[in-house]
Design a protein around this motif. Structure first.
Motif, PDB file in Angstrom:
ATOM      1  N   ASP A  37      -6.001  72.094   1.147  1.00 46.21           N
ATOM      2  CA  ASP A  37      -4.943  71.120   0.910  1.00 46.21           C
ATOM      3  C   ASP A  37      -3.598  71.799   1.138  1.00 46.21           C
ATOM      4  N   SER A  38      -2.520  71.098   0.878  1.00 49.28           N
ATOM      5  CA  SER A  38      -1.182  71.606   1.197  1.00 49.28           C
ATOM      6  C   SER A  38      -0.764  72.800   0.346  1.00 49.28           C
ATOM      7  N   SER A  39      -1.542  73.131  -0.680  1.00 46.67           N
ATOM      8  CA  SER A  39      -1.196  74.279  -1.518  1.00 46.67           C
ATOM      9  C   SER A  39      -1.730  75.591  -0.945  1.00 46.67           C
ATOM     10  N   ASP A  40      -2.591  75.509   0.077  1.00 50.58           N
ATOM     11  CA  ASP A  40      -3.207  76.715   0.631  1.00 50.58           C
ATOM     12  C   ASP A  40      -2.271  77.482   1.551  1.00 50.58           C
ATOM     13  N   ALA A  41      -2.377  78.808   1.493  1.00 53.60           N
ATOM     14  CA  ALA A  41      -1.714  79.702   2.440  1.00 53.60           C
ATOM     15  C   ALA A  41      -2.817  80.249   3.343  1.00 53.60           C
ATOM     16  N   ILE A  42      -2.848  79.773   4.584  1.00 46.47           N
ATOM     17  CA  ILE A  42      -3.944  80.095   5.502  1.00 46.47           C
ATOM     18  C   ILE A  42      -3.544  81.258   6.411  1.00 46.47           C
ATOM     19  N   TYR A  43      -4.392  82.261   6.470  1.00 46.97           N
ATOM     20  CA  TYR A  43      -4.166  83.440   7.320  1.00 46.97           C
ATOM     21  C   TYR A  43      -5.120  83.351   8.505  1.00 46.97           C
ATOM     22  N   LEU A  44      -4.579  83.324   9.726  1.00 46.62           N
ATOM     23  CA  LEU A  44      -5.400  83.275  10.938  1.00 46.62           C
ATOM     24  C   LEU A  44      -5.673  84.691  11.425  1.00 46.62           C
ATOM     25  N   ALA A  45      -6.942  85.034  11.590  1.00 47.07           N
ATOM     26  CA  ALA A  45      -7.307  86.364  12.066  1.00 47.07           C
ATOM     27  C   ALA A  45      -8.274  86.262  13.242  1.00 47.07           C
ATOM     28  N   MET A  46      -8.075  87.114  14.224  1.00 48.49           N
ATOM     29  CA  MET A  46      -8.989  87.249  15.344  1.00 48.49           C
ATOM     30  C   MET A  46      -9.869  88.461  15.031  1.00 48.49           C
ATOM     31  N   PRO A  47     -11.144  88.270  14.707  1.00 46.28           N
ATOM     32  CA  PRO A  47     -11.974  89.382  14.223  1.00 46.28           C
ATOM     33  C   PRO A  47     -11.951  90.614  15.122  1.00 46.28           C
ATOM     34  N   ASP A  48     -11.926  90.423  16.441  1.00 45.78           N
ATOM     35  CA  ASP A  48     -11.938  91.557  17.362  1.00 45.78           C
ATOM     36  C   ASP A  48     -10.668  92.393  17.244  1.00 45.78           C
ATOM     37  N   ARG A  49      -9.590  91.812  16.721  1.00 42.21           N
ATOM     38  CA  ARG A  49      -8.291  92.498  16.696  1.00 42.21           C
ATOM     39  C   ARG A  49      -7.815  92.852  15.288  1.00 42.21           C
ATOM     40  N   PHE A  50      -8.625  92.604  14.255  1.00 45.84           N
ATOM     41  CA  PHE A  50      -8.126  92.816  12.893  1.00 45.84           C
ATOM     42  C   PHE A  50      -8.426  94.219  12.362  1.00 45.84           C
ATOM     43  N   ALA A  51      -9.708  94.565  12.246  1.00 45.66           N
ATOM     44  CA  ALA A  51     -10.078  95.875  11.708  1.00 45.66           C
ATOM     45  C   ALA A  51     -11.485  96.241  12.159  1.00 45.66           C
ATOM     46  N   HIS A  52     -11.707  97.538  12.319  1.00 47.30           N
ATOM     47  CA  HIS A  52     -13.012  98.057  12.736  1.00 47.30           C
ATOM     48  C   HIS A  52     -13.668  98.788  11.572  1.00 47.30           C
ATOM     49  N   ALA A  53     -14.983  98.618  11.449  1.00 46.34           N
ATOM     50  CA  ALA A  53     -15.769  99.389  10.489  1.00 46.34           C
ATOM     51  C   ALA A  53     -16.976  99.959  11.226  1.00 46.34           C
ATOM     52  N   PRO A  71      -5.424  95.201  27.609  1.00 46.48           N
ATOM     53  CA  PRO A  71      -4.755  94.233  26.734  1.00 46.48           C
ATOM     54  C   PRO A  71      -5.593  92.986  26.475  1.00 46.48           C
ATOM     55  N   TYR A  72      -6.370  92.543  27.477  1.00 40.38           N
ATOM     56  CA  TYR A  72      -7.176  91.328  27.317  1.00 40.38           C
ATOM     57  C   TYR A  72      -8.655  91.655  27.140  1.00 40.38           C
ATOM     58  N   GLY A  73      -8.956  92.899  26.839  1.00 40.00           N
ATOM     59  CA  GLY A  73     -10.340  93.302  26.640  1.00 40.00           C
ATOM     60  C   GLY A  73     -10.751  93.257  25.180  1.00 40.00           C
ATOM     61  N   ARG A  74     -11.958  93.684  24.925  1.00 38.30           N
ATOM     62  CA  ARG A  74     -12.469  93.804  23.562  1.00 38.30           C
ATOM     63  C   ARG A  74     -11.896  95.070  22.927  1.00 38.30           C
ATOM     64  N   HIS A  75     -11.448  94.951  21.661  1.00 40.70           N
ATOM     65  CA  HIS A  75     -10.830  96.103  21.003  1.00 40.70           C
ATOM     66  C   HIS A  75     -11.670  96.663  19.861  1.00 40.70           C
ATOM     67  N   GLY A  76     -12.806  96.040  19.562  1.00 42.81           N
ATOM     68  CA  GLY A  76     -13.743  96.652  18.627  1.00 42.81           C
ATOM     69  C   GLY A  76     -13.665  96.236  17.177  1.00 42.81           C
ATOM     70  N   GLY A  77     -12.821  95.284  16.841  1.00 44.77           N
ATOM     71  CA  GLY A  77     -12.807  94.792  15.465  1.00 44.77           C
ATOM     72  C   GLY A  77     -14.114  94.085  15.137  1.00 44.77           C
ATOM     73  N   ASN A  78     -14.465  94.025  13.861  1.00 44.43           N
ATOM     74  CA  ASN A  78     -15.719  93.366  13.489  1.00 44.43           C
ATOM     75  C   ASN A  78     -15.636  92.764  12.084  1.00 44.43           C
ATOM     76  N   LEU A  79     -16.694  92.068  11.699  1.00 47.56           N
ATOM     77  CA  LEU A  79     -16.713  91.352  10.417  1.00 47.56           C
ATOM     78  C   LEU A  79     -16.716  92.309   9.230  1.00 47.56           C
ATOM     79  N   ARG A  80     -17.376  93.437   9.380  1.00 46.66           N
ATOM     80  CA  ARG A  80     -17.372  94.417   8.287  1.00 46.66           C
ATOM     81  C   ARG A  80     -15.965  94.968   8.068  1.00 46.66           C
ATOM     82  N   GLY A  81     -15.225  95.119   9.157  1.00 42.54           N
ATOM     83  CA  GLY A  81     -13.844  95.552   9.034  1.00 42.54           C
ATOM     84  C   GLY A  81     -13.021  94.563   8.242  1.00 42.54           C
ATOM     85  N   LEU A  82     -13.225  93.291   8.509  1.00 49.20           N
ATOM     86  CA  LEU A  82     -12.535  92.247   7.754  1.00 49.20           C
ATOM     87  C   LEU A  82     -12.934  92.286   6.282  1.00 49.20           C
TER      88      LEU A  82
END
Length: 231
Positions: A37-53, A71-82
């Motif tokens: 709802d309008s009270s939420d603060a939504i953070y958009l993340a691209m998993p490949d670009r956020f964090a690597h584990a 620049p337009y390739g895979r950078h290795g971020g993943n869900l465990r990193g998130l």
């Protein structure tokens, strides 16, 4: 209701194959989830670009390997990193995490964003596994942070097996298999004075040459996407 059902695949009116399918019981309280709802603060993340584990992804057999020099390739971020940084999101005041699509995008290049899906029923191995996705969801829940799924119904990646063997002749908006890109004029979809050509080009044109436009006016495509979203 929960239980096992048998799905029969028929051909010319005859049962060609059958397989069991389990409908599992819902988790306790799952129907009481709180939406956005309008009270939420939504953070958009691209998993490949956020964090690597380490150990959180497997690129073996994938067409595009991680290479941070591109620049337009895979950078290795993943869900465990998130999942390791959910405390950071909570500290920011984030109440909902919106991820770009996490399903498999096995394309030759430039699919790091996740919007060129080639398998709707698998997590991209470079991002991790379904278990990793569920772990991320559980970690977020501990902080009271919601997880928003990005569901793509407009198109799929041209690396999808559908391209070689579409379920029906109406599966794609193909413009007689000479695809044209959309004109990106989304306002014409609701403009009563727009030309029929502009409206068709908007709705049926391909978003990109690597993203085949799905015919969501076809009941079979609509059913497939509905069932995929539920899954």
């Amino acid at each position: 209701k929960p239980g096992e059902i048998v799905i029969e695949l028929t051909h010319d009116g005859q049962c060609a194959a059958s397989l069991p399918f389990e409908l599992r019981m819902r988790r306790q309280g799952s129907a009481n989830r709180q939406g956005l709802d309008s009270s939420d603060a939504i953070y958009l993340a691209m998993p490949d670009r956020f964090a690597h584990a380490a150990g959180g992804g497997d690129a073996n057999g994938m067409k595009e390997q991680p290479d941070r020099r591109k620049p337009y390739g895979r950078h290795g971020g993943n869900l465990r990193g998130l999942a390791r940084h959910t405390d950071y999101l909570h500290a920011l005041g984030v109440t909902a995490l919106w991820l770009t699509p996490v399903q498999t995008n096995d394309m030759e290049s430039q699919s790091y964003h996740g919007y060129a899906i080639t398998d709707h029923y698998s997590i991209d191995p470079r991002l991790g596994s379904l278990a990793d996705y569920k772990t991320l969801s559980a970690n977020l829940a501990q902080w009271g942070v919601k997880l928003v799924m990005d569901i793509v119904v407009n198109h799929c990646g041209t690396g999808h097996k559908w391209m070689a063997d579409a379920p029906s002749s109406r599966w794609f908006n193909s413009w007689d298999w000479k695809p044209e890109l959309t004109n990106y004029r989304t306002s014409v979809a609701t403009d009563t004075h727009a030309s029929a050509y502009d409206r068709r080009r908007t709705i049926e044109g391909w978003f990109d040459t690597t993203m085949a436009d799905l015919n969501m006016a076809d009941p079979l495509v609509e059913r497939y996407m509905t069932q995929m979203a539920i899954w």
